[in-house]
Motif scaffolding. Structure first.
Motif, PDB file in Angstrom:
ATOM      1  N   ALA A  24      17.236 -32.848  15.988  1.00 26.51           N
ATOM      2  CA  ALA A  24      16.075 -32.729  16.874  1.00 26.51           C
ATOM      3  C   ALA A  24      16.382 -31.701  17.953  1.00 26.51           C
ATOM      4  CB  ALA A  24      15.762 -34.086  17.511  1.00 26.51           C
ATOM      5  N   GLY A  25      15.318 -31.125  18.477  1.00 21.06           N
ATOM      6  CA  GLY A  25      15.480 -30.224  19.608  1.00 21.06           C
ATOM      7  C   GLY A  25      15.502 -30.988  20.912  1.00 21.06           C
ATOM      8  N   HIS A  26      16.002 -30.363  21.952  1.00 20.15           N
ATOM      9  CA  HIS A  26      16.004 -30.968  23.285  1.00 20.15           C
ATOM     10  C   HIS A  26      16.030 -29.844  24.309  1.00 20.15           C
ATOM     11  CE1 HIS A  26      17.116 -33.422  26.762  1.00 20.15           C
ATOM     12  NE2 HIS A  26      16.849 -34.496  26.031  1.00 20.15           N
ATOM     13  N   ALA A  49      19.752 -30.892  26.585  1.00 23.25           N
ATOM     14  CA  ALA A  49      20.985 -31.503  26.061  1.00 23.25           C
ATOM     15  C   ALA A  49      21.774 -30.486  25.230  1.00 23.25           C
ATOM     16  CB  ALA A  49      20.641 -32.727  25.215  1.00 23.25           C
ATOM     17  N   ALA A  50      23.078 -30.625  25.290  1.00 21.83           N
ATOM     18  CA  ALA A  50      23.948 -29.698  24.564  1.00 21.83           C
ATOM     19  C   ALA A  50      23.831 -29.912  23.061  1.00 21.83           C
ATOM     20  CB  ALA A  50      25.393 -29.918  25.000  1.00 21.83           C
ATOM     21  N   LEU A  51      24.018 -28.849  22.312  1.00 21.02           N
ATOM     22  CA  LEU A  51      24.011 -28.970  20.855  1.00 21.02           C
ATOM     23  C   LEU A  51      25.089 -29.968  20.426  1.00 21.02           C
ATOM     24  CD1 LEU A  51      23.626 -25.239  19.698  1.00 21.02           C
ATOM     25  CD2 LEU A  51      21.859 -26.906  20.295  1.00 21.02           C
ATOM     26  N   GLY A  52      24.728 -30.793  19.435  1.00 20.12           N
ATOM     27  CA  GLY A  52      25.698 -31.772  18.939  1.00 20.12           C
ATOM     28  C   GLY A  52      25.687 -33.089  19.693  1.00 20.12           C
ATOM     29  N   THR A  53      24.825 -33.223  20.696  1.00 22.74           N
ATOM     30  CA  THR A  53      24.753 -34.483  21.447  1.00 22.74           C
ATOM     31  C   THR A  53      24.024 -35.538  20.615  1.00 22.74           C
ATOM     32  OG1 THR A  53      24.616 -33.250  23.519  1.00 22.74           O
ATOM     33  CG2 THR A  53      23.945 -35.575  23.578  1.00 22.74           C
ATOM     34  N   PRO A  69      23.491 -47.655  21.053  1.00 16.53           N
ATOM     35  CA  PRO A  69      24.757 -47.194  20.457  1.00 16.53           C
ATOM     36  C   PRO A  69      25.324 -45.954  21.134  1.00 16.53           C
ATOM     37  CG  PRO A  69      22.917 -46.466  19.130  1.00 16.53           C
ATOM     38  CD  PRO A  69      22.331 -47.305  20.228  1.00 16.53           C
ATOM     39  N   CYS A  70      24.494 -45.259  21.898  1.00 11.33           N
ATOM     40  CA  CYS A  70      24.924 -44.036  22.573  1.00 11.33           C
ATOM     41  C   CYS A  70      23.873 -43.740  23.637  1.00 11.33           C
ATOM     42  CB  CYS A  70      25.043 -42.871  21.578  1.00 11.33           C
ATOM     43  SG  CYS A  70      23.564 -42.559  20.608  1.00 11.33           S
ATOM     44  N   ALA A  71      23.985 -42.639  24.316  1.00  6.03           N
ATOM     45  CA  ALA A  71      22.954 -42.283  25.299  1.00  6.03           C
ATOM     46  C   ALA A  71      21.604 -42.202  24.601  1.00  6.03           C
ATOM     47  CB  ALA A  71      23.307 -40.947  25.937  1.00  6.03           C
ATOM     48  N   GLY A  72      20.528 -42.367  25.388  1.00  3.85           N
ATOM     49  CA  GLY A  72      19.204 -42.421  24.778  1.00  3.85           C
ATOM     50  C   GLY A  72      18.267 -41.373  25.325  1.00  3.85           C
ATOM     51  N   SER A  73      17.148 -41.209  24.642  1.00  3.61           N
ATOM     52  CA  SER A  73      16.147 -40.244  25.081  1.00  3.61           C
ATOM     53  C   SER A  73      14.792 -40.620  24.506  1.00  3.61           C
ATOM     54  CB  SER A  73      16.527 -38.841  24.604  1.00  3.61           C
ATOM     55  OG  SER A  73      15.475 -37.937  24.867  1.00  3.61           O
ATOM     56  N   VAL A  74      13.751 -40.203  25.195  1.00  6.58           N
ATOM     57  CA  VAL A  74      12.411 -40.250  24.629  1.00  6.58           C
ATOM     58  C   VAL A  74      12.320 -39.152  23.567  1.00  6.58           C
ATOM     59  CG1 VAL A  74       9.961 -39.915  25.155  1.00  6.58           C
ATOM     60  CG2 VAL A  74      11.439 -41.188  26.756  1.00  6.58           C
ATOM     61  N   LEU A  75      11.555 -39.423  22.529  1.00  3.66           N
ATOM     62  CA  LEU A  75      11.368 -38.456  21.442  1.00  3.66           C
ATOM     63  C   LEU A  75       9.893 -38.061  21.378  1.00  3.66           C
ATOM     64  CD1 LEU A  75      12.349 -37.102  18.704  1.00  3.66           C
ATOM     65  CD2 LEU A  75      11.634 -39.221  17.598  1.00  3.66           C
ATOM     66  N   GLN A  76       9.630 -36.784  21.357  1.00  4.59           N
ATOM     67  CA  GLN A  76       8.271 -36.279  21.163  1.00  4.59           C
ATOM     68  C   GLN A  76       8.162 -35.814  19.716  1.00  4.59           C
ATOM     69  OE1 GLN A  76       5.937 -36.192  23.641  1.00  4.59           O
ATOM     70  NE2 GLN A  76       7.205 -36.644  25.420  1.00  4.59           N
ATOM     71  N   THR A  77       7.231 -36.396  18.976  1.00  2.00           N
ATOM     72  CA  THR A  77       7.040 -35.977  17.588  1.00  2.00           C
ATOM     73  C   THR A  77       5.854 -35.011  17.532  1.00  2.00           C
ATOM     74  OG1 THR A  77       7.965 -38.018  16.729  1.00  2.00           O
ATOM     75  CG2 THR A  77       6.544 -36.773  15.242  1.00  2.00           C
ATOM     76  N   VAL A  78       6.139 -33.803  17.069  1.00  2.50           N
ATOM     77  CA  VAL A  78       5.129 -32.739  17.089  1.00  2.50           C
ATOM     78  C   VAL A  78       4.740 -32.380  15.647  1.00  2.50           C
ATOM     79  CG1 VAL A  78       5.911 -31.824  19.298  1.00  2.50           C
ATOM     80  CG2 VAL A  78       6.949 -30.989  17.183  1.00  2.50           C
ATOM     81  N   ASP A  79       3.603 -31.713  15.515  1.00  5.47           N
ATOM     82  CA  ASP A  79       3.108 -31.365  14.179  1.00  5.47           C
ATOM     83  C   ASP A  79       3.615 -30.007  13.694  1.00  5.47           C
ATOM     84  OD1 ASP A  79       1.778 -33.721  13.910  1.00  5.47           O
ATOM     85  OD2 ASP A  79      -0.119 -32.966  14.691  1.00  5.47           O
ATOM     86  N   GLY A  81      27.439 -30.553   9.531  1.00 10.52           N
ATOM     87  CA  GLY A  81      28.541 -30.821  10.458  1.00 10.52           C
ATOM     88  C   GLY A  81      28.124 -31.789  11.565  1.00 10.52           C
ATOM     89  N   TRP A  82      26.943 -31.580  12.101  1.00  7.01           N
ATOM     90  CA  TRP A  82      26.482 -32.493  13.166  1.00  7.01           C
ATOM     91  C   TRP A  82      26.253 -33.910  12.644  1.00  7.01           C
ATOM     92  CZ3 TRP A  82      22.836 -28.014  14.652  1.00  7.01           C
ATOM     93  CH2 TRP A  82      23.413 -27.226  15.659  1.00  7.01           C
ATOM     94  N   ILE A  83      25.649 -34.010  11.453  1.00  9.43           N
ATOM     95  CA  ILE A  83      25.405 -35.348  10.893  1.00  9.43           C
ATOM     96  C   ILE A  83      26.748 -36.034  10.606  1.00  9.43           C
ATOM     97  CG2 ILE A  83      24.379 -36.664   8.989  1.00  9.43           C
ATOM     98  CD1 ILE A  83      22.277 -35.480  10.838  1.00  9.43           C
ATOM     99  N   ASN A  84      27.725 -35.267  10.170  1.00  5.20           N
ATOM    100  CA  ASN A  84      29.068 -35.833   9.996  1.00  5.20           C
ATOM    101  C   ASN A  84      29.573 -36.435  11.297  1.00  5.20           C
ATOM    102  OD1 ASN A  84      30.674 -36.113   7.711  1.00  5.20           O
ATOM    103  ND2 ASN A  84      30.657 -33.902   7.372  1.00  5.20           N
ATOM    104  N   ASP A  85      29.350 -35.724  12.397  1.00  7.79           N
ATOM    105  CA  ASP A  85      29.787 -36.216  13.706  1.00  7.79           C
ATOM    106  C   ASP A  85      29.039 -37.492  14.100  1.00  7.79           C
ATOM    107  OD1 ASP A  85      31.408 -34.015  13.821  1.00  7.79           O
ATOM    108  OD2 ASP A  85      30.089 -32.851  15.128  1.00  7.79           O
ATOM    109  N   LEU A  86      27.854 -37.650  13.534  1.00 10.75           N
ATOM    110  CA  LEU A  86      27.014 -38.797  13.894  1.00 10.75           C
ATOM    111  C   LEU A  86      27.384 -40.066  13.118  1.00 10.75           C
ATOM    112  CD1 LEU A  86      24.554 -39.263  15.778  1.00 10.75           C
ATOM    113  CD2 LEU A  86      23.059 -38.622  13.882  1.00 10.75           C
ATOM    114  N   LEU A  87      28.215 -39.926  12.100  1.00  9.53           N
ATOM    115  CA  LEU A  87      28.499 -41.076  11.225  1.00  9.53           C
ATOM    116  C   LEU A  87      29.042 -42.305  11.964  1.00  9.53           C
ATOM    117  CD1 LEU A  87      29.884 -39.228   8.065  1.00  9.53           C
ATOM    118  CD2 LEU A  87      27.776 -40.568   8.224  1.00  9.53           C
TER     119      LEU A  87
END
Lengths: 269, 339
Positions: A74-76, A79-83, A108-118, A174-180
């Motif tokens: 997701a974009g932000h 927030a830094a890439l890989g967060t 499980p980790c820091a949180g954020s609101v998510l905006q879902t766009v079209d 690579g990022w998803i690996n970090d998220l495991l």
């Protein structure tokens, strides 16, 4: 069973490898992967594909319900890439409708609101996550499981200084690996919650067998389910009807069980 | 304690909100427009949320103070209730809250000043007799005192209104906010009590009954008016012996000159709430045995309810003045009115 939804194959690949999942059914409308305790569906991008894939998977495996986790990039704005960020609330920006994952676990980790766009966008109007699936994931998954059992974790893939156009498959994997580790932690907590939920959903012992004995109306089926649950709670190791009972009709069986439930010998506590 | 706090945008900068957030600086904060977006949402599961409830800070809009249902009172005909919180820290299996609300999150309404105004309006409109205001219908009045400062603030308010009475209903032993100030004659601290044998099983997370008895005894020693609430009465094996021992333990510790009122209540639930609770806890024997429906209410079958009520009433009246005995209305006892 634990269910994972991703939009992109690159998001799915590290999870497929980690859980040693295998392709399930080449003829399915979505890419499905399965393992002994985990299933994963890849929907493609967007709200419609997400809603359809989650609904399809829930319906196809309705005999094995379980918790759901949406995993993706997701974009932000800042927030830094890989967060890694847990989704606290997803807003469908087309309708400004909020969806809250019902919380019954520790974040499980820091949180954020998510905006879902079209449409993909790079203006990052608010200090929130941006994706194209999240609100549809919650809206659909919460139709099939308790709202506490559908969650989403995102990893920041682009921000105001690093636009999404520079993404590539290797970086995403690579990022998803970090998220495991976060996924694994959520899986443990969600499966613990699901165990309680499944008790609530389960038919009590003797339910199916009794239904096969004679014809029950829907109202009688509901009453039978309730009475057998009650019976099982006060006399878990005793058959609901004595072996020599002579009741043949649904009404007779139900009345006999209700009368037996009131027996003082079954007084709880 | 709370790892997540939802905050209504309208109260985000309220001093009580800021003070509460400061107490939980590590908690994640999630904005919402109205607490109902989180609290009233469909498909939630009270039982699951009770494992890790969140806090919701909100503003109470609409009517802050409501009349109690007919027949509920402890000596006055003019009775109101109000709820600065929704939901409870404890997890009592018989509690109607788990059938009434979709969410187990704890809502704290931080606009106390609006409650004060609504209470004053009712006091002004009540010219004939002393009005009673009950707190603790939708929550425990004391259990979250460390977060809400509810008693500190509301006792200051009621201290200036001696012609109105406040009841604090609780199972909590967090009584230091009361003990550190002079007692108020117009504040009844009412403890809910159940025999230990059953409380240990069904009142999950609540202080042990012995500690509650000690707390109420200490408050009475310090001059606080005390209420005893044996509600709900629960039918179980050895119930006569257990209730007799409970009454003996209470009256061995309590200075009865500070005893304000005693009430008994049947285990009773609206049928819709009962069904939800049974669905949440299909494995719970409490919801399985000895119950019957009458007039849309689920309660013990009348013969069980009668024997339970009659025994407890007779035992209690050996200890107390009948004038301070207030049985709650019942659908299963003598045409709806407890004897």
């Amino acid at each position: 069973m634990f269910y994972i939804h991703t939009a992109l194959p690159a998001e799915a690949r590290p999870i497929i490898d980690h859980y040693a999942l295998r392709a399930h059914d080449a003829s399915a409308p979505f890419s499905l992967y399965t393992g002994p305790q985990t299933r994963l569906v890849v929907s493609g991008v967007g709200k419609t594909a997400t809603a359809a894939s989650v609904a399809y998977t829930c319906a196809r495996f309705s005999d094995q319900p379980g918790p759901w986790l949406n995993v993706g990039i997701a974009g932000h704005k800042t927030a830094a890439l890989g967060t890694a960020l847990w989704v606290q609330k997803a807003v469908d920006t087309a309708t400004n409708t909020p969806f809250f994952p019902a919380l019954a676990l520790s974040p499980p980790c820091a949180g954020s609101v998510l905006q879902t766009v079209d449409q993909p966008r790079a203006d990052y109007l608010t200090d929130a996550l941006y994706d194209m699936e999240g609100s549809a994931f919650f809206q659909t998954a919460q139709r099939f499981v308790a709202a506490e059992l559908a969650h989403s974790v995102k990893i920041v893939s682009d921000n105001s200084e690093a636009p999404w156009q520079s993404l590539n498959r290797e970086r995403v994997q690579g990022w998803i690996n970090d998220l495991l580790p976060v996924i694994e932690r959520m899986r443990t907590e969600l499966e613990s919650l699901a165990a309680v939920w499944l008790i609530q959903q389960a038919n009590p012992p003797h339910f199916e067998g009794t239904l096969s004995q004679c014809r029950f109306s829907q109202t009688q089926k509901n009453r039978l389910r309730r009475l057998l649950q009650q019976w099982h709670s006060v006399a878990p190791n005793t058959p609901p009807w004595p072996p020599d009972h002579s009741e043949k009709s649904a009404a007779g069986l139900l009345d006999a069980l209700e009368a037996r439930l009131g027996d003082p010998s079954h007084l709880p506590y | 304690m709370f790892k997540t706090i939802y905050v209504e945008e309208a109260v985000a900068h309220h001093p009580r909100t800021l003070a509460t957030l400061a107490r939980f600086s590590d908690a994640q904060r999630i904005p919402c427009k109205h607490y109902g977006e989180v609290f009233n949402r469909a498909a939630q599961n009270f039982r699951l949320q009770k494992r890790q409830p969140s806090l919701i800070l909100a503003e109470k809009r609409g009517q802050q103070v409501l009349p109690t249902p007919a027949g509920y009172g402890i000596g006055s005909q003019t009775n109101f209730y109000f709820s600065h919180m929704l939901n409870c820290l404890y997890d009592c299996r018989y509690c109607f809250l788990q059938g009434m609300y979709r969410s187990a999150h704890m809502v704290v309404f931080i606009n106390y000043e609006d409650f004060y105004e609504a209470i004053d309006e009712q006091i002004e409109q009540t010219s004939t007799e002393r009005p009673y205001f009950f707190s603790g219908y939708d929550c425990d009045s004391l259990a979250l005192e460390g977060i809400t400062d509810f008693t500190r603030d509301f006792l200051t308010f009621f201290a200036q209104r001696p012609h109105a009475t406040l009841e604090l209903r609780t199972k909590s032993v967090r009584t230091h906010s009361l003990l550190e100030r002079d007692p108020l004659d117009n504040c009844v601290v009412a403890f809910s009590l159940t025999p230990s044998a059953i409380a240990d099983v069904l009142e999950i997370g609540a202080p042990p009954v012995a500690r509650r008895i000690e707390a109420l005894g200490t408050l009475a020693d310090r001059g606080w008016p005390i209420g005893l609430r044996f509600d709900p009465l629960l039918y179980h094996s050895k119930w006569r012996e257990h209730y007799r021992k409970l009454f003996e333990a209470v009256f061995a510790r309590l200075r009865t000159d500070r005893l304000h009122s005693v009430s008994l209540g049947q285990f009773r639930l609206p049928q819709t709430m009962y069904k939800r609770m049974q669905q949440l806890y299909p494995d719970e024997p409490l919801f399985a045995w000895g119950l019957a429906e009458k007039d849309g209410q689920i309660s013990y079958r009348s013969e069980l309810a009668e024997s339970l009520h009659a025994f407890c009433r007779d035992e209690l009246l050996q200890h107390i003045d009948p004038n301070i005995f207030f049985p709650c209305p019942s659908t299963t006892l003598n045409d709806g009115v407890a004897p």
